[in-house]
Each structure stands twice: as structure tokens, then as C-alpha cells.
Design an enzyme around this catalytic site. Structure first.
Site, PDB file in Angstrom:
ATOM      1  N   HIS A  55      62.787  44.314  79.940  1.00 40.50           N
ATOM      2  CA  HIS A  55      62.639  43.554  78.691  1.00 40.50           C
ATOM      3  C   HIS A  55      63.224  44.345  77.527  1.00 40.50           C
ATOM      4  O   HIS A  55      63.105  45.577  77.481  1.00 40.50           O
ATOM      5  CB  HIS A  55      61.186  43.161  78.438  1.00 40.50           C
ATOM      6  CG  HIS A  55      60.219  44.295  78.281  1.00 40.50           C
ATOM      7  ND1 HIS A  55      60.037  44.952  77.086  1.00 40.50           N
ATOM      8  CD2 HIS A  55      59.380  44.885  79.164  1.00 40.50           C
ATOM      9  CE1 HIS A  55      59.114  45.878  77.241  1.00 40.50           C
ATOM     10  NE2 HIS A  55      58.702  45.876  78.494  1.00 40.50           N
ATOM     11  N   ASP A 110      62.495  43.658  74.269  1.00 41.53           N
ATOM     12  CA  ASP A 110      61.630  43.664  73.085  1.00 41.53           C
ATOM     13  C   ASP A 110      60.667  44.850  73.131  1.00 41.53           C
ATOM     14  O   ASP A 110      60.500  45.507  74.161  1.00 41.53           O
ATOM     15  CB  ASP A 110      60.837  42.344  72.960  1.00 41.53           C
ATOM     16  CG  ASP A 110      59.920  42.082  74.148  1.00 41.53           C
ATOM     17  OD1 ASP A 110      60.305  42.399  75.283  1.00 41.53           O
ATOM     18  OD2 ASP A 110      58.797  41.564  73.923  1.00 41.53           O
ATOM     19  N   GLU A 132      58.525  39.932  76.226  1.00 46.05           N
ATOM     20  CA  GLU A 132      57.609  40.391  77.282  1.00 46.05           C
ATOM     21  C   GLU A 132      56.301  40.876  76.687  1.00 46.05           C
ATOM     22  O   GLU A 132      55.250  40.777  77.312  1.00 46.05           O
ATOM     23  CB  GLU A 132      58.254  41.515  78.095  1.00 46.05           C
ATOM     24  CG  GLU A 132      57.493  41.875  79.362  1.00 46.05           C
ATOM     25  CD  GLU A 132      56.382  42.894  79.180  1.00 46.05           C
ATOM     26  OE1 GLU A 132      55.542  43.018  80.076  1.00 46.05           O
ATOM     27  OE2 GLU A 132      56.346  43.585  78.134  1.00 46.05           O
ATOM     28  N   HIS A 146      53.339  51.851  73.722  1.00 42.22           N
ATOM     29  CA  HIS A 146      52.591  51.240  72.613  1.00 42.22           C
ATOM     30  C   HIS A 146      51.881  52.287  71.739  1.00 42.22           C
ATOM     31  O   HIS A 146      51.104  51.917  70.864  1.00 42.22           O
ATOM     32  CB  HIS A 146      51.549  50.215  73.113  1.00 42.22           C
ATOM     33  CG  HIS A 146      52.115  49.159  74.013  1.00 42.22           C
ATOM     34  ND1 HIS A 146      51.384  48.092  74.446  1.00 42.22           N
ATOM     35  CD2 HIS A 146      53.352  49.001  74.546  1.00 42.22           C
ATOM     36  CE1 HIS A 146      52.135  47.314  75.234  1.00 42.22           C
ATOM     37  NE2 HIS A 146      53.327  47.868  75.298  1.00 42.22           N
TER      38      HIS A 146
HETATM   39 ZN   LIG Z   1      57.142  47.088  79.176  1.00 41.09          ZN
END
Ligand SMILES: [Zn+2]
Length: 363
Positions: A75, A77, A137, A340
Site C-alpha cells: 500500500h 498510503d 489501506e 504508526h
Molecule cells: Zn501497512
């Protein structure tokens, strides 16, 4: 600290620098057009690939008539940029020696850089390769670019095996646990708490649910050579109306992360039998994915990259491929625990090692 200048995307440059270039293009979910444009343009310049674009998902494939076809997917994003001032896991990227900091460094622009470098390097791979660079995603599953192309371009997702280049820190992660949620309800009868004998206390009635969940033995299930640890837990509780009223209702929300040997229906049966006598309603479910490592293409992959295989506990897009009948694993540079975070980073050598392993497998 070296700032990486945003020049033309060059797929033949060092894959770690390619990663930095990709980080420098902000692509928080919903804002992938810029990076998709750059990826599309770079792939169009490669004569050995057929390229299509659907929204902000870009796909490219070889058509060499090989006996096997594999998908390499990632992904493009990222989650939003860190809010805390001074965070290094932001945009633009920065270097600290051999460590590259920036949003998406581990999740998963390192993996996307490896895909792009492979697309340029492998003019005649030993297996036909389909590259998928998809959008959305990191947001709710219904927006997923991968889910969209499964409907709009189903033939592009036909393959013998798929690798998602999500961060696995040098291991191969196979399959994933499924997840299901349940509301378990207890109904009582309201009365004034000064005359409790006139009512039926629903909160007290729910105690037995918690006891059964607490005392239940969490299973570890062996599936296709890997051990999947399950988790069955109460995750929320609600009930009661006021400080002087015997509560007439309680709802306990239960989440079951079940091994991929079970369907969502079998997971539901299991929860219903454990909580027999209570009102159980399934509110949500997503099937897991068997690791499929005994499949010849998957076994050949694990042998070629020489990495340890581990089970995946969280739900990932591996399950989407599994639902399409394509065995799939995660294998990509970086530590998933940094995904994250405000300190997101990846080691340049990890990205280079991942590229080398995949070049060896496909050459
Ligand atoms: Zn990921």
C-alpha cells in the site's frame, strides 16, 4: 542529518534512497494521487511491463508465459503525520547514519521501494510478476484499493502466490487469525433498589459470563505447520440506569481472535457453546487466512529467502488474497512495532537485504 532532495523518481538508485524519496511524497490515506502519479510514470517508462491504473491504485505485470505467476503487493498510503513537534517519523524523511526516519519508513514505503526496484531490475524474472501499489489501506476496509481492484480488475489478482511487503523484520509471516465480535445480553427486571427483591439484577446475571470467559482456556491451534494463539475476551461492558434502580439490562461485548482453521461460523458456534444459556448475537466477523506454506510456490519462496516462518496474529490483507484463493504471506523490511509511531524508522540495510532476497528468488 541529511535531507533527501525530491528529484525525479529513479528506480535504479539505491533502494534505501528510493525509500527516502517515497517518504518525501506525503501520502496520508485519501491523498495518494501524487505518489500514484509518480509510480505510474516510472512504471510506464519500463517497456517490459503492462501498466494499468484504477483510481490511485497502480498495477504492472510481466507477460512472459512463465509456469507460475506471483503478486508483489504494497500500500502506498500512510497513517497521518505525528502531531508531536520534533517527531522524527514525519515528512520529509531524515537520516541518522544508516537509519532512515519518516512517516511510512517501516509501514511501508521501504516495501514499496523494493517493489519498484524489482520492477525495474527484473526484465525477465523466472516467474511472471504482477506488482500492485494500492491506496486506502490504513483506513476502513470498505475503502481499500485492493478490495476495489478485486472487483474492477479481477484478472489482475489471479496468481499462484502473493507476497505483501508489509514489515516483518526479516521473517515470513503466514496467514492470520480471524476476528469476530459478539454482543452478549442479559435481561433483568427493574425495581427500586430499596426493594431489590421486586426486581432481577441484570448486572449480577452477567457475572457468570465473565467467569466463563476468565476461566476458559485460550487455545493455541496448529495450522499448516504454524501455531496460532487465540484470544477470547470481554472488551466492553454496559448496563444500569441510575444509582437507585436495579438494572434491567447488561451487554458484554466479546471479541474472539480465532485461528485460521475455523470459519467465522465455526468461531460463532464455539462462542455460543461456551456461553450457552445466554443471548449471544454476532455483530461482526472477518475470516482469517491459513498460512498455505505447504503450497509449492509458498514453500519455494520460504526456502529461497531463507527466512523463519511465523504466524500473524492481526488481520491483514493476506486474508483478502486467501479469500481469492491465492496463498499469501507478509515479507518486508522494517519492524512492525514501529508502524504508526512518532519514531517510525527503518535500517537502510534491511531494505537492501529484502531487495536482494527477492531478486534472488525471482532470478
Ligand atoms: Zn501497512
Amino acid at each position: 542529518m541529511i535531507q533527501i532532495p525530491s528529484t525525479e523518481l529513479d528506480l535504479t538508485s539505491d533502494v534505501a534512497h528510493l525509500t527516502a524519496w517515497l517518504i518525501d511524497v506525503d501520502s496520508v490515506s485519501g491523498n495518494e494521487a501524487g505518489i500514484a502519479d509518480a509510480v505510474e510514470k516510472a512504471l510506464h517508462a519500463l517497456d517490459h511491463l503492462e501498466v494499468v491504473r484504477d483510481g490511485d491504485c497502480v498495477m504492472a505485470r510481466t507477460r512472459l508465459g512463465r509456469a507460475e505467476r506471483v503478486i508483489l503487493a504494497g500500500h502506498i498510503d500512510t497513517v497521518p503525520l505525528p502531531a508531536a513537534p520534533g517527531s522524527r517519523g514525519t515528512v520529509p524523511s531524515s537520516w541518522d547514519g544508516d537509519v532512515l526516519y519518516g512517516r511510512g519508513a517501516t509501514d511501508m514505503k521501504g516495501g514499496v521501494a523494493v517493489q519498484l526496484a524489482l520492477a525495474a531490475a527484473l526484465e525477465e524474472p523466472t516467474r511472471d510478476v504482477t506488482f500492485i501499489f494500492y491506496d486506502h489501506e490504513e483506513v476502513e476496509a470498505s475503502l481499500s484499493g485492493l478490495g476495489r481492484v478485486a472487483v474492477s480488475y479481477p484478472d489482475w489478482l489471479v496468481a499462484d502466490f502473493a507476497v505483501l511487503l508489509e514489515p516483518t523484520d526479516g521473517t515470513v509471516e503466514g496467514g492470520c487469525n480471524g476476528t469476530a465480535r459478539f454482543d452478549v445480553r442479559v435481561t433483568g427486571k427493574a425495581s427500586h433498589s430499596a426493594r431489590a427483591w421486586m426486581g432481577v439484577n441484570a448486572i449480577h446475571g452477567a457475572a457468570e459470563i465473565l467467569v466463563r470467559l476468565r476461566d476458559h482456556e485460550q487455545l493455541t491451534v496448529h495450522v499448516d505447520g504454524l501455531d496460532y494463539r487465540e484470544s477470547l475476551n470481554a472488551v466492553k461492558i454496559s448496563g444500569g440506569t441510575a444509582g437507585n434502580v436495579i438494572p434491567d439490562g447488561t451487554v458484554i461485548e466479546v471479541n474472539y481472535r480465532f485461528a485460521p482453521d475455523k470459519t467465522p461460523e465455526q468461531a460463532e458456534e464455539y462462542v455460543r457453546s461456551l456461553l450457552e444459556g445466554f443471548d449471544v448475537e454476532r455483530t461482526d466477523a472477518a475470516a482469517g487466512a491459513r498460512p498455505g506454506l505447504q503450497h509449492p510456490a509458498a514453500a519455494a519462496f520460504v526456502a529461497a529467502v531463507g527466512a523463519e516462518s511465523k504466524p500473524k496474529y492481526g488481520w491483514t490483507d493476506v486474508a483478502r488474497f486467501s479469500a481469492l484463493g491465492v496463498p499469501a504471506v507478509n515479507f518486508g523490511p522494517g519492524d512492525a512495532l514501529l508502524a504508526h509511531t512518532d519514531d517510525e524508522h527503518v535500517h537502510a540495510d534491511a531494505v537492501r537485504a529484502c531487495l536482494r532476497a527477492l531478486v534472488d528468488w525471482l532470478s
